[in-house]
Design an enzyme around this catalytic site. Structure first.
Site, mmCIF file in Angstrom:
data_model
loop_
_atom_site.group_PDB
_atom_site.id
_atom_site.type_symbol
_atom_site.label_atom_id
_atom_site.label_comp_id
_atom_site.label_asym_id
_atom_site.label_seq_id
_atom_site.Cartn_x
_atom_site.Cartn_y
_atom_site.Cartn_z
ATOM 1 N N CYS A 2 26.311 33.309 37.232
ATOM 2 C CA CYS A 2 25.108 32.532 36.920
ATOM 3 C C CYS A 2 25.421 31.259 36.138
ATOM 4 O O CYS A 2 26.340 31.234 35.324
ATOM 5 C CB CYS A 2 24.159 33.365 36.077
ATOM 6 S SG CYS A 2 23.769 34.955 36.777
ATOM 7 N N ARG A 28 30.730 28.295 40.906
ATOM 8 C CA ARG A 28 30.842 29.561 40.169
ATOM 9 C C ARG A 28 30.385 30.758 41.001
ATOM 10 O O ARG A 28 30.675 31.887 40.648
ATOM 11 C CB ARG A 28 29.998 29.486 38.897
ATOM 12 C CG ARG A 28 30.473 28.424 37.937
ATOM 13 C CD ARG A 28 29.426 28.152 36.877
ATOM 14 N NE ARG A 28 29.170 29.311 36.075
ATOM 15 C CZ ARG A 28 29.732 29.548 34.904
ATOM 16 N NH1 ARG A 28 30.576 28.697 34.395
ATOM 17 N NH2 ARG A 28 29.441 30.640 34.213
ATOM 18 N N TRP A 77 23.450 34.929 40.132
ATOM 19 C CA TRP A 77 24.343 35.838 40.866
ATOM 20 C C TRP A 77 23.804 37.223 40.583
ATOM 21 O O TRP A 77 23.828 37.686 39.440
ATOM 22 C CB TRP A 77 25.772 35.652 40.344
ATOM 23 C CG TRP A 77 26.814 36.450 41.048
ATOM 24 C CD1 TRP A 77 27.453 36.116 42.212
ATOM 25 C CD2 TRP A 77 27.376 37.703 40.626
ATOM 26 N NE1 TRP A 77 28.370 37.083 42.536
ATOM 27 C CE2 TRP A 77 28.351 38.070 41.587
ATOM 28 C CE3 TRP A 77 27.185 38.549 39.550
ATOM 29 C CZ2 TRP A 77 29.104 39.238 41.488
ATOM 30 C CZ3 TRP A 77 27.921 39.723 39.451
ATOM 31 C CH2 TRP A 77 28.872 40.051 40.418
ATOM 32 N N ASN A 103 21.816 33.900 31.230
ATOM 33 C CA ASN A 103 23.092 34.440 31.715
ATOM 34 C C ASN A 103 23.429 35.646 30.857
ATOM 35 O O ASN A 103 23.221 35.613 29.646
ATOM 36 C CB ASN A 103 24.226 33.422 31.564
ATOM 37 C CG ASN A 103 24.174 32.331 32.604
ATOM 38 O OD1 ASN A 103 23.285 32.325 33.447
ATOM 39 N ND2 ASN A 103 25.128 31.414 32.534
ATOM 40 N N GLY A 104 24.024 36.673 31.490
ATOM 41 C CA GLY A 104 24.406 37.866 30.729
ATOM 42 C C GLY A 104 23.593 39.061 31.194
ATOM 43 O O GLY A 104 22.909 38.998 32.228
ATOM 44 N N GLU A 484 49.329 39.556 44.009
ATOM 45 C CA GLU A 484 48.551 38.316 44.044
ATOM 46 C C GLU A 484 48.320 37.860 45.491
ATOM 47 O O GLU A 484 47.225 37.408 45.837
ATOM 48 C CB GLU A 484 49.257 37.236 43.206
ATOM 49 C CG GLU A 484 48.589 35.874 43.192
ATOM 50 C CD GLU A 484 47.170 35.859 42.637
ATOM 51 O OE1 GLU A 484 46.706 36.883 42.090
ATOM 52 O OE2 GLU A 484 46.499 34.817 42.793
ATOM 53 N N LYS A 488 44.593 37.415 47.182
ATOM 54 C CA LYS A 488 44.132 36.169 47.804
ATOM 55 C C LYS A 488 43.570 36.455 49.184
ATOM 56 O O LYS A 488 42.516 35.960 49.556
ATOM 57 C CB LYS A 488 45.270 35.141 47.955
ATOM 58 C CG LYS A 488 45.725 34.438 46.700
ATOM 59 C CD LYS A 488 44.746 33.435 46.148
ATOM 60 C CE LYS A 488 43.807 34.069 45.190
ATOM 61 N NZ LYS A 488 44.179 34.294 43.836
ATOM 62 N N GLU A 491 40.183 38.404 49.068
ATOM 63 C CA GLU A 491 39.080 37.613 48.504
ATOM 64 C C GLU A 491 38.453 36.669 49.529
ATOM 65 O O GLU A 491 37.249 36.544 49.594
ATOM 66 C CB GLU A 491 39.610 36.718 47.371
ATOM 67 C CG GLU A 491 39.757 37.401 46.043
ATOM 68 C CD GLU A 491 40.247 36.419 44.993
ATOM 69 O OE1 GLU A 491 41.331 35.847 45.170
ATOM 70 O OE2 GLU A 491 39.538 36.223 44.008
ATOM 71 N N HIS A 507 55.938 56.798 49.154
ATOM 72 C CA HIS A 507 55.354 57.916 48.399
ATOM 73 C C HIS A 507 53.882 58.107 48.754
ATOM 74 O O HIS A 507 53.122 58.639 47.951
ATOM 75 C CB HIS A 507 55.526 57.677 46.896
ATOM 76 C CG HIS A 507 56.970 57.658 46.484
ATOM 77 N ND1 HIS A 507 57.727 58.793 46.383
ATOM 78 C CD2 HIS A 507 57.804 56.625 46.210
ATOM 79 C CE1 HIS A 507 58.970 58.469 46.044
ATOM 80 N NE2 HIS A 507 59.039 57.154 45.937
ATOM 81 N N LYS A 606 33.151 32.577 40.141
ATOM 82 C CA LYS A 606 34.315 31.926 39.538
ATOM 83 C C LYS A 606 34.549 32.403 38.115
ATOM 84 O O LYS A 606 35.679 32.517 37.667
ATOM 85 C CB LYS A 606 34.107 30.408 39.579
ATOM 86 C CG LYS A 606 35.296 29.601 39.082
ATOM 87 C CD LYS A 606 36.487 29.739 40.000
ATOM 88 C CE LYS A 606 37.733 29.064 39.492
ATOM 89 N NZ LYS A 606 38.945 29.626 40.139
HETATM 90 C C1 F6R Z 1 41.242 35.585 41.828
HETATM 91 C C2 F6R Z 1 40.253 35.231 40.842
HETATM 92 C C3 F6R Z 1 39.781 36.287 39.890
HETATM 93 C C4 F6R Z 1 40.037 35.793 38.465
HETATM 94 C C5 F6R Z 1 39.464 36.794 37.443
HETATM 95 C C6 F6R Z 1 39.763 36.360 36.021
HETATM 96 O O1 F6R Z 1 41.448 34.546 42.720
HETATM 97 O O2 F6R Z 1 39.836 34.119 40.773
HETATM 98 O O3 F6R Z 1 40.413 37.504 40.124
HETATM 99 O O4 F6R Z 1 41.416 35.630 38.304
HETATM 100 O O5 F6R Z 1 38.082 36.906 37.614
HETATM 101 O O6 F6R Z 1 39.214 35.117 35.748
HETATM 102 P P1 F6R Z 1 39.707 34.256 34.509
HETATM 103 O O7 F6R Z 1 41.131 33.892 34.748
HETATM 104 O O8 F6R Z 1 38.804 33.060 34.479
HETATM 105 O O9 F6R Z 1 39.551 35.129 33.299
#
Ligand code: F6R
Length: 611
Positions: A2, A28, A77, A103-104, A484, A488, A491, A507, A606
């Site tokens: 949000c 975001r 959101w 927000n929250g 990672e 990616k 996501e 395993h 985001k």
């Molecule tokens: C992956 C991604 C999320 C953030 C996670 C932590 O591409 O963007 O997994 O890494 O939400 O976010 P930050 O780094 O802002 O605490």
């Protein structure tokens, strides 16, 4: 997640500012949007829409904005209740006198709602937020600020709010507990936002609210006080870095632009921080004397998502390079399992946004337990950076695409420099320090080499884009890279992908392998490669197609696959960086081939500001 924007100032400027601010917060992640404007005769007008801000903008075209000096707006959101116009913010009190964006999460909302319903309040949404305007109305006896104070004192959970009152068209009130709020000062107008990105093209002078503070804002004045009415003097902070979304330039997506920015962003992260002559790193934000550093006997990283993966890699660095026992924890687990923290434990929260609720809670837990807390954040002035008190900024520039790319590689570069600094503070000699310093300085040009492989990576990604399940396997420092890479892919392409330690595959997970399940095998020329070749054989024996990442023109994987991604030779510490850049490109082209919405993937945000 949000987003909040608010404006109070000159005629006609409110609606355009608010809509522009919402667009700047689009990155975001959200599913609906809304705006409330108050005019000088004390009427609040509210417009909401599902989907993108442009739909809201179209709906707003028909409204008469000439007399609107103040307004609040929101991108939602969904948490409590589906995306719908009723659930979108702003929410109004029963009489329509108060409008609130939030927000929250209000954790005691059902109890409050029950109480307010018994007092005759009618609710029209499924949200937790709606109790706030009703509560404010309940406390209102003609004094706007007193009503907000009374209401927020009843809330438990987290909030960042902005509130309008029809009786006070020249006033806006904001308050926070656990969700960020920043106030922009623009001379003839004042603004509110949950993220400085919304403000930065209008002003660079800002005030950050701390938890349990509120601000009473008019076009010419901002008064900060605690929610218990204690006056607060807050210094104006100047934003000196570029947080504006520069646009995609010639790139089709922000993600691709940010992948290509990595030679520059990592260059910025290491600039001025490596002393080649001393074979050491200089990280002034850490603010620890050599003696204080020497006393650190354990490092605990707390982070989420990609930042967690960077942190996992950091633990390999701290143990291998610095000789300090290290562990990484998902931030919420750290927060809730009562971790053992000793006075000489260094806790490193890692967060691109600096606002992730779970990581922030971990910071508070660590501060409370007396740890040395040093944040690794990208967003300057973010709550995690401020509350940690010390730390290292990434200088990655603003990251707009929801999937983290350049922040991840900068986090790893910063962790490597920190490991070097702590290693030199202990047993590492000058020669080894100089070698590692030189290797760190090479990272930008090594990334550049990987980017040249984009056409090959694109072809391989397209070939496998029909797959529904993929495994990513790596050993040692390449295991976090496997995690990672898999994150990616899932996501942005919505395809199931799992990262595993290569040795763990047999395993259990190997049961899933067959000709339809490709395995991305990280087989760079670093210790463990021979064993990795054995693991690749095991995958091939189950008919799994293999996509191999190898060093330079190494032919080791040629007998098993023609799908080979080549990254330049480097130390085992830098190999995860070059490999992840290749895997970012793989995920990007894979998702593009499947026609996915890359920059704003479904369900993702985001900045995850709820626990
Ligand atoms: C992956 C991604 C999320 C953030 C996670 C932590 O591409 O963007 O997994 O890494 O939400 O976010 P930050 O780094 O802002 O605490």
């Amino acid at each position: 997640m949000c987003g909040i924007v608010g404006y109070i100032g000159s005629e006609k400027a409110a609606a355009p500012f608010l809509l522009d601010g919402l667009k700047r917060l689009e990155y975001r992640g959200y599913d609906s949007a809304g705006i409330s404007l108050v005019n000088s005769s004390g009427h609040i007008l509210t417009v909401k829409s599902i989907g993108k801000v442009v739909h809201l903008e179209q709906k707003c075209q028909s409204i008469q904005c000439s007399d609107m000096y103040a307004g609040i707006a929101h991108t939602r959101w969904a948490t409590h209740g589906a995306p719908s116009e009723n659930n979108a913010h702003p929410h109004l009190s029963g009489s329509g006198k108060f409008a609130v964006v939030h927000n929250g999460i209000i954790e005691n909302y059902s109890e409050l709602r029950k109480r307010l319903s018994m007092a005759g309040h009618k609710f029209v949404s499924d949200t937790d937020t709606e109790v706030i305007p009703h509560l404010i109305e309940e406390f209102y006896n003609g004094d706007f600020a007193a009503a907000v104070t009374g209401a927020v004192q009843q809330l438990s959970g987290t909030y960042g709010i902005a509130v309008l009152c029809a009786d006070y068209p020249d006033m806006m009130i904001t308050a926070r507990h656990g969700s960020p709020i920043v106030i922009g000062l623009a001379g003839n107008a004042n603004m509110v936002a949950s993220d400085v990105t919304a403000l930065v093209s209008y002003t660079r002078d800002v005030l950050y609210l701390n938890d349990d503070e509120m601000a009473i804002i008019t076009p010419s004045h901002v008064e900060v006080r605690t929610i218990n009415n204690v006056p607060v003097t807050r210094e104006v902070s100047r934003i000196s870095w570029d947080v504006s979304a520069d646009g995609k330039g010639t790139f089709e997506h922000f993600m691709l632009k940010e992948i290509y920015e990595q030679p520059e962003s990592v260059g910025n992260a290491i600039r001025g921080r490596i002393d080649l002559k001393a074979g050491n790193a200089k990280l002034s934000g850490l603010d620890l004397t050599p003696r204080e550093m020497a006393l650190i006997n354990r490092i605990v990283v707390a982070a989420c998502g990609s930042s967690f993966h960077a942190g996992l890699l950091g633990t390999y660095y701290f143990e291998d390079i610095s000789g300090i026992p290290a562990s990484v924890e998902q931030a919420a687990e750290f927060r809730y399992r009562n971790p053992i923290i000793e006075p000489n434990t260094l806790v490193l929260p890692i967060s691109q946004s600096g606002e992730t609720a779970d990581t922030l809670a971990a910071v508070r837990e660590a501060v409370n337990k007396g740890a040395i807390v040093a944040a690794i954040c990208n967003v300057v002035g973010s709550t995690i950076a401020r509350e940690s008190g010390r730390g290292i900024y990434l200088h990655a520039g603003s990251e707009i695409s929801v999937a983290s790319t350049k922040a991840f590689t900068c986090q790893v570069a910063v962790l490597l420099m920190l490991a070097l600094l702590l290693g030199r503070n202990r047993r590492m000699n000058h020669e080894t320090g100089t070698e590692l310093s030189q290797e760190i300085m090479r990272i930008p040009s090594l990334i550049q080499e990987v980017l040249k492989q984009a056409p090959t990576i694109e072809a391989i990604a397209k070939k496998h884009a029909n797959a529904h399940d993929l495994f990513y396997i790596g050993r040692g420092c390449l295991y976090p890279a496997a995690l990672e890479g898999a994150l990616k892919l899932k996501e942005i392409s919505y395809v199931h992908a799992e990262g595993y330690q290569a040795a763990e595959l047999k395993h259990g997970p190997i049961a899933l392998l067959d000709e339809h399940v490709p395995v991305v095998a990280l087989c760079n020329d670093i210790p463990g490669k021979d064993k990795m070749l054995g693991n690749i054989q095991e995958c091939r024996a189950r008919q799994s197609p293999v996509i191999a990442v190898v060093t330079g023109d190494d032919d080791c994987c040629a007998p098993f696959t023609e799908d080979i991604i080549r990254v330049p030779a480097s130390s085992r510490f830098v190999a995860p960086i070059t490999t992840v850049v290749a895997l970012q490109l793989f995920a990007y082209y894979f998702a593009k081939e499947r026609g996915c919405e890359i920059d704003q993937p479904r369900n993702l945000a985001k900045s995850v500001t709820v626990e």
